[in-house]
Design an enzyme around this catalytic site. Structure first.
Site, PDB file in Angstrom:
ATOM      1  N   GLU D  90      -8.893  -0.758   0.199  1.00 40.40           N
ATOM      2  CA  GLU D  90      -8.232  -0.498   1.470  1.00 40.40           C
ATOM      3  C   GLU D  90      -8.607   0.859   2.065  1.00 40.40           C
ATOM      4  O   GLU D  90      -7.826   1.453   2.808  1.00 40.40           O
ATOM      5  CB  GLU D  90      -6.720  -0.626   1.293  1.00 40.40           C
ATOM      6  CG  GLU D  90      -6.322  -2.045   0.860  1.00 40.40           C
ATOM      7  CD  GLU D  90      -4.831  -2.291   0.959  1.00 40.40           C
ATOM      8  OE1 GLU D  90      -4.450  -3.263   1.644  1.00 40.40           O
ATOM      9  OE2 GLU D  90      -4.058  -1.522   0.366  1.00 40.40           O
ATOM     10  N   HIS D 177       3.987  -5.580   2.080  1.00 41.78           N
ATOM     11  CA  HIS D 177       2.849  -4.860   1.527  1.00 41.78           C
ATOM     12  C   HIS D 177       3.247  -3.457   1.047  1.00 41.78           C
ATOM     13  O   HIS D 177       3.255  -3.213  -0.149  1.00 41.78           O
ATOM     14  CB  HIS D 177       1.764  -4.811   2.617  1.00 41.78           C
ATOM     15  CG  HIS D 177       0.491  -4.136   2.217  1.00 41.78           C
ATOM     16  ND1 HIS D 177      -0.608  -4.099   3.039  1.00 41.78           N
ATOM     17  CD2 HIS D 177       0.147  -3.451   1.111  1.00 41.78           C
ATOM     18  CE1 HIS D 177      -1.593  -3.436   2.429  1.00 41.78           C
ATOM     19  NE2 HIS D 177      -1.152  -3.038   1.260  1.00 41.78           N
TER      20      HIS D 177
END
Lengths: 253, 253, 253, 253
Positions: D90, D177
């Site tokens: 990410e 998340h």
């Protein structure tokens, strides 16, 4: 048998499956999935046998499992153990799942309070999380089956019932009892148990307010990559072993 | 007097009942059932006496109980203690239960928050778990009685009221106060207190969502084996003593 | 000034009030009533002064308070501190309560999450417990006042408002902020803060199910003895100091 | 680049940004905001680069981050790392926020369960606390934005979406998340993540009873001072580093 990388950072290379079973028991207990003495892990070995966490004359609970608590048993439950040791009462959980599922190499049985509570409360484990925990999301999306009886699984027929409830999934809830988690390695089965527990804890917390948490959209589900077992399992395992070390619980096995 | 096996793994054979009372107090405090200084354990000895956790000039709470905090008292409350020590204010809980229940050898009194909260919330402790914790299931199935007053049990008449509320059961809730747990040994009484606490925690969590958790079926209840005190009590005790050792709390007594 | 017995088991006799203030800060932080760096304790000394936990150049939060963080300030807020130290922004909480309440010798200000949450949720702290925690029961019976503003108490006028909200009680909730607890000693003020927190935690848990927990009966309230400050305060203090010692947090001050 | 004072009490002066990133990862994990191995911190350096917590061959989770896990990457994701290391999947969270927000020097991405749960439960983070946690109150008053997708942010376009959702705020929730927190230093970004978590925990607890907690009044909001970054960030950071030290987790980096 496909076992993931056995290199455990900080512990050197571990080739002994018994050590892995013992470490896995400690990890599950340390993370709160196995209160007191209940629960066990098994792993398939060559020759149609399994190694399983047994009870011995110095039994002190899963958190204090030693390699010498792990012994070989045949799929029919036969074994030659040192004096004072016996296979778990619920050995049929392990033997019947390993018999029914040739793809499974390791089986975890523990009693995570959050998973048992969510099931008793009637809360299904839905895919409410995405990147928070991708393997947990996949479990929820496939559906987590429940074996509806709370009995002790101490006969082969009951073990077969559990194996049927599990079907082709990786985990199964045993109502009023605990869970079963499977994997292609001890590490994977342990980490799947941890992921199921994380999903249950999030489900309990997100459902406490009379609202229904939204599920991940189909678009987001399909966009989610599989990061692979080296990432999902081996690294999470290494994290948990490091926590044992910090707590003075990794040495000696 | 039938006392279970005194062999405590890691501590050697313990013949001293005072050490057991002290260890039991530490276990209960370490597991969160006894905040601060409140609570005590007693055990019947030969000669119509009991040993009971007292308060001394160096009182530091149940977590730090030493063997020298444990002293002999008669069923009538008479004793000869070292200067500065006194029997608990609630000694009548112990003397009156031991008088009314010849089968009971040990009595625990502590204040587990989850049990007190479940009772105040009006949640009965029903047999919602099975193999999760078989002794807790049996407790729930037999019914856990409640003594409805929140007073300090500091007179024999009040102790007799508690003994009557307990009846022939193994545990009793004291509303707005705590619990009583009994056993044929210190170990059994302590482990029953832990099991009652586990049942209350599960009850609180499973009842948080406006649904009523299902009870175990009659079929499953009757299929549940009694695994015996060596398994249910002695091994769970050994686990808890090992946790004290890990925490630096088992030595010296 | 009536200060309770200064003998702290395991630490020897402590005559230094600064050490007591520092220990009290550590106790409150260790028990979860003071997250991070916020909160302070003061104690009145001879000569119309107070000792108060200040902020210095090595500030590391309440859990790590040292005796050298405690400095003298006048009731008007005047002081001569070492370079780099300053009195708390909320010093007026301490000075104005000590001014308004000649019976008070020590003042605690901390931010216990459970107390703040119970107040924000609109749950009054009622006498739902009896012998579970007698001092908490008395607090609830007398009524725990709430100061309804969430502002920082950084001016004398605001401190006077808090003192008025406190009135003649021993503790006061500051909405969206924290609490004030008072006592005739550091130990008593700290233990009262702990008791208020215990009451709030029980209130939160017992109110989670849509039922209203019953209050203790008038008969039971009037039957409840006062066990005295040596029992209620000094022994609970000794327990908490022993927990600091076990955690490696009691030495050096 | 404006970085707050680097003096960490007990650790000496730290000039190495990599050490700060590693320490910050440990703080977030120790405080429960980053389970297992997921999460990372980045910090902008001279020359249009960032230092970011990477994954290496000995990956053991955020709690055990070392300085050698931190490597330089360009805003375009290019880097020269030692064999076996790779940037986080990410990384676009970091590069795109740093690109879009020249005022931001450091970015935190973690998975705090309480924040994720509050969002899934539909509970907005409102200014219900005042002096309890002033920076959290300001966050809530400004409004905490939510990025509504649960996908892994592994492409620049997704990182740009997150940066847009963040806008000019300091923190952003990623649904199902985790969170993003930003700051003008590693310390500030970490402490903002902790404050957001504290606000979410209070929100969950105060909303559990079917009542709506009151917001701080406009008068109280406007009366609230800004105590400055040396107080809000540097001292809270020092507290958290001290907790790592106590836990045996601060040395060696």
């Amino acid at each position: 048998m496909t076992i993931t990388d056995r290199t455990v950072p900080g512990l050197g290379t571990t080739s002994d499956l018994g050590d892995l079973v013992a470490l896995g028991c400690r990890v599950l207990a340390y993370r709160g999935l196995a209160e007191d003495i209940l629960g066990h892990i098994s792993v398939r070995t060559a020759g149609d046998e399994l190694l399983v966490r047994c009870r011995g004359p110095q039994e002190r609970g899963l958190l204090f499992t030693g390699s010498d608590d792990v012994h070989a048993v045949s799929l029919d439950g036969e074994s030659e153990m040192p004096v004072g040791f016996s296979a778990p009462n619920e050995l049929p959980i392990h033997t019947e799942i390993l018999r029914a599922r040739p793809d499974v190499q390791a089986v975890v049985h523990v009693h995570p309070p959050a998973v048992v509570a969510a099931d008793l409360a009637g809360l299904p484990l839905r895919p409410i999380v995405g990147a928070y925990n991708i393997p947990a999301m996949r479990m929820a999306q496939e559906g987590v089956p429940t074996y509806p009886r709370g009995v002790l699984i101490n006969r082969p027929e009951l073990g077969q019932d559990v194996a049927r409830a599990l079907g082709d999934r990786s985990v199964c809830i045993l109502r009023g009892h605990g869970i079963v988690a499977t994997g292609d390695s001890v590490e994977q089965a342990v980490v799947r148990a941890l992921n199921l527990d994380a999903l249950a804890r999030m489900t309990l917390q997100a459902n406490s307010f009379g609202t229904t948490p939204p599920e991940l959209s189909a678009e987001d589900v399909s966009a989610m990559p599989d990061l692979g077992s080296a990432f999902n399992d081996a690294q999470v395992w290494a994290y948990n072993v490091s926590r044992l070390q910090l707590a003075g619980l990794a040495d000696p096995l």
